[in-house]
Design an enzyme around this catalytic site. Structure first.
Site, PDB file in Angstrom:
ATOM      1  N   TYR A   1      -2.365  -0.312  10.351  1.00  0.00           N
ATOM      2  CA  TYR A   1      -2.299  -0.519   8.902  1.00  0.00           C
ATOM      3  C   TYR A   1      -0.975  -0.005   8.342  1.00  0.00           C
ATOM      4  O   TYR A   1      -0.277  -0.709   7.609  1.00  0.00           O
ATOM      5  CB  TYR A   1      -3.479   0.183   8.225  1.00  0.00           C
ATOM      6  CG  TYR A   1      -3.640  -0.178   6.770  1.00  0.00           C
ATOM      7  CD1 TYR A   1      -4.117  -1.427   6.385  1.00  0.00           C
ATOM      8  CD2 TYR A   1      -3.288   0.728   5.768  1.00  0.00           C
ATOM      9  CE1 TYR A   1      -4.259  -1.764   5.046  1.00  0.00           C
ATOM     10  CE2 TYR A   1      -3.426   0.403   4.432  1.00  0.00           C
ATOM     11  CZ  TYR A   1      -3.909  -0.844   4.078  1.00  0.00           C
ATOM     12  OH  TYR A   1      -4.040  -1.183   2.743  1.00  0.00           O
TER      13      TYR A   1
ATOM     14  N   SER B   1       0.867  -1.187   0.000  1.00  0.00           N
ATOM     15  CA  SER B   1       0.000   0.000   0.000  1.00  0.00           C
ATOM     16  C   SER B   1       0.889   1.217   0.000  1.00  0.00           C
ATOM     17  O   SER B   1       2.029   1.167   0.486  1.00  0.00           O
ATOM     18  CB  SER B   1      -0.871   0.012   1.260  1.00  0.00           C
ATOM     19  OG  SER B   1      -1.558   1.246   1.365  1.00  0.00           O
TER      20      SER B   1
HETATM   21  N1  LIG Z   1      -8.593  -0.834  -1.854  1.00  0.00           N
HETATM   22  C1  LIG Z   1      -7.590   0.005  -1.690  1.00  0.00           C
HETATM   23  O1  LIG Z   1      -7.725   1.228  -1.912  1.00  0.00           O
HETATM   24  C2  LIG Z   1      -6.251  -0.513  -1.261  1.00  0.00           C
HETATM   25  C3  LIG Z   1      -5.193   0.401  -1.204  1.00  0.00           C
HETATM   26  C4  LIG Z   1      -3.946  -0.063  -0.806  1.00  0.00           C
HETATM   27  C5  LIG Z   1      -3.767  -1.394  -0.487  1.00  0.00           C
HETATM   28  N2  LIG Z   1      -4.818  -2.256  -0.530  1.00  0.00           N
HETATM   29  C6  LIG Z   1      -4.561  -3.646  -0.165  1.00  0.00           C
HETATM   30  O2  LIG Z   1      -5.090  -4.501  -1.151  1.00  0.00           O
HETATM   31  C7  LIG Z   1      -5.377  -5.776  -0.584  1.00  0.00           C
HETATM   32  C8  LIG Z   1      -6.768  -6.200  -0.997  1.00  0.00           C
HETATM   33  O3  LIG Z   1      -7.685  -5.288  -0.448  1.00  0.00           O
HETATM   34  P1  LIG Z   1      -9.118  -4.977  -1.060  1.00  0.00           P
HETATM   35  O4  LIG Z   1      -9.225  -3.516  -1.156  1.00  0.00           O
HETATM   36  O5  LIG Z   1      -9.365  -5.813  -2.260  1.00  0.00           O
HETATM   37  O6  LIG Z   1     -10.040  -5.367   0.183  1.00  0.00           O
HETATM   38  P2  LIG Z   1     -10.890  -6.672   0.616  1.00  0.00           P
HETATM   39  O7  LIG Z   1     -11.221  -6.474   2.051  1.00  0.00           O
HETATM   40  O8  LIG Z   1     -12.008  -6.865  -0.296  1.00  0.00           O
HETATM   41  O9  LIG Z   1      -9.855  -7.845   0.427  1.00  0.00           O
HETATM   42  C9  LIG Z   1      -9.077  -8.361   1.458  1.00  0.00           C
HETATM   43  C10 LIG Z   1      -9.466  -9.818   1.637  1.00  0.00           C
HETATM   44  O10 LIG Z   1      -8.611 -10.383   2.635  1.00  0.00           O
HETATM   45  C11 LIG Z   1      -9.389 -11.326   3.337  1.00  0.00           C
HETATM   46  N3  LIG Z   1      -8.782 -11.629   4.637  1.00  0.00           N
HETATM   47  C12 LIG Z   1      -8.763 -10.860   5.752  1.00  0.00           C
HETATM   48  N4  LIG Z   1      -8.137 -11.510   6.747  1.00  0.00           N
HETATM   49  C13 LIG Z   1      -7.743 -12.734   6.239  1.00  0.00           C
HETATM   50  C14 LIG Z   1      -7.060 -13.843   6.777  1.00  0.00           C
HETATM   51  N5  LIG Z   1      -6.631 -13.871   8.053  1.00  0.00           N
HETATM   52  N6  LIG Z   1      -6.834 -14.911   5.973  1.00  0.00           N
HETATM   53  C15 LIG Z   1      -7.274 -14.916   4.692  1.00  0.00           C
HETATM   54  N7  LIG Z   1      -7.943 -13.891   4.133  1.00  0.00           N
HETATM   55  C16 LIG Z   1      -8.172 -12.800   4.910  1.00  0.00           C
HETATM   56  C17 LIG Z   1     -10.745 -10.657   3.491  1.00  0.00           C
HETATM   57  O11 LIG Z   1     -11.758 -11.607   3.801  1.00  0.00           O
HETATM   58  C18 LIG Z   1     -10.912  -9.999   2.131  1.00  0.00           C
HETATM   59  O12 LIG Z   1     -11.613 -10.829   1.217  1.00  0.00           O
HETATM   60  C19 LIG Z   1      -5.205  -5.602   0.935  1.00  0.00           C
HETATM   61  O13 LIG Z   1      -3.951  -6.123   1.318  1.00  0.00           O
HETATM   62  C20 LIG Z   1      -5.229  -4.112   1.116  1.00  0.00           C
HETATM   63  O14 LIG Z   1      -4.532  -3.684   2.275  1.00  0.00           O
HETATM   64  C21 LIG Z   1      -6.055  -1.850  -0.905  1.00  0.00           C
END
Ligand SMILES: NC(=O)c1ccc[n+]([C@@H]2O[C@H](COP(=O)([O-])OP(=O)(O)OC[C@H]3O[C@@H](n4cnc5c(N)ncnc54)[C@H](O)[C@@H]3O)[C@@H](O)[C@H]2O)c1
Length: 260
Positions: free
Chosen positions: A165, A152
């Site tokens: 985070y 991120s």
């Molecule tokens: N959406 C954004 O703007 C953004 C920005 C920067 C980074 N990210 C990163 O992208 C990645 C995906 O995020 P997203 O936005 O698609 O959100 P999301 O919440 O839809 O996806 C994250 C997934 O991780 C799963 N998860 C949580 N704890 C878990 C565990 N212990 N074991 C297995 N699975 C688990 C959740 O059930 C979820 O489906 C994350 O690492 C997030 O930090 C997202």
């Protein structure tokens, strides 16, 4: 010929419709992956996700399995099952992530450890348990094995209200760099994608429409990004086009990181 033709990938955090993990799985299958093993703790949308992927009509296999990335036993099972069914592992995407908002004074140690557990420890375990199989990928593909960590821009940018985070993503970034140094000689590449604002269910849990618009306007491009945009970066790093790329950070952020 697809860009990841014949490869087998594990993608964590791919159990929620509209998220980055699901978009990455679909992109890998579109680009000819032999199989994609999606994993997540969640299972309530499993059938809808399988139906969605099936409707794409790509020939590669798709599995969606329950998996807690903080559990060593789960990692052992997921890797063993993947190798038993598909005979190889070429790509690992450590994408599962959580966020619990709070500053240093109002975050409990328990919550801090929970966020570190998923965002950092989960990626650490993934690399640890997948590395031996990924090291064999060089026998099949000139790019060798590929680990891609979804980090991120938070890993670079301090923020007073989301300590768990930012700290955990920062640790995940250094994990990426250390693993890249260690596993390079085994021809396993370890890179990271750093999304900026990407409209997903996770983002929507923390920001309303006005908040997302504010985030969008922080970046010079000033446009909204969706998971399908982000998935292109993962395809590149998983492909043999990136055979000389390790320890790299792709800022997929509309230019937000221009100062970092
Ligand atoms: N959406 C954004 O703007 C953004 C920005 C920067 C980074 N990210 C990163 O992208 C990645 C995906 O995020 P997203 O936005 O698609 O959100 P999301 O919440 O839809 O996806 C994250 C997934 O991780 C799963 N998860 C949580 N704890 C878990 C565990 N212990 N074991 C297995 N699975 C688990 C959740 O059930 C979820 O489906 C994350 O690492 C997030 O930090 C997202």
């Amino acid at each position: 010929m697809g860009r990841v033709e014949g490869k087998v990938a594990i993608v964590t955090g791919a159990g929620r419709l509209g998220n980055i993990g699901v978009a990455v799985c679909r992109a890998f299958l579109r680009e000819g992956a032999k199989a994609v093993v999606a994993t997540d703790m969640r299972s309530e949308q499993a059938q809808e996700i399988k139906d969605l992927v099936a409707s794409d009509g790509y020939p590669g296999a798709f599995r969606l399995v329950e998996h807690d990335v903080t559990s060593e036993a789960d990692w052992e099972r997921v890797v063993a099952d993947t190798l038993a069914e598909f005979g190889q592992l070429d790509v690992l995407v450590n994408n599962a992530g959580i966020s619990i908002h709070g500053g240093v004074e109002d975050t409990s140690l328990e919550d801090l450890r929970k966020v570190m557990g998923v965002n950092h420890d989960g990626a650490f375990l993934g690399i640890k348990y997948c590395a031996p199989a990924l090291a064999e990928s060089i026998d099949r593909f000139p790019g060798g094995g590929s680990v891609i960590n979804t980090v991120s821009m938070a890993s670079y940018m301090p923020n007073g209200g989301n300590i768990g985070y930012h700290v955990s993503k920062s640790a995940q970034r250094m994990l990426t760099l250390c693993a890249a140094v260690e596993l390079g000689p085994k021809r396993v590449r370890v890179n990271s994608v750093h999304p900026g604002q990407t409209t997903t269910p996770l983002l929507r849990e923390h920001y309303d429409d006005a908040g997302i618009e504010w985030l969008v306007n922080l970046s010079p491009l000033g446009i909204e990004s969706v998971p399908e945009d982000t998935a292109h970066a993962f395809v590149y790093l998983a492909s043999d086009e990136a055979r000389f790329v390790t320890g790299a950070s792709i800022y997929h952020d509309g230019g937000l990181a221009r100062h970092y």
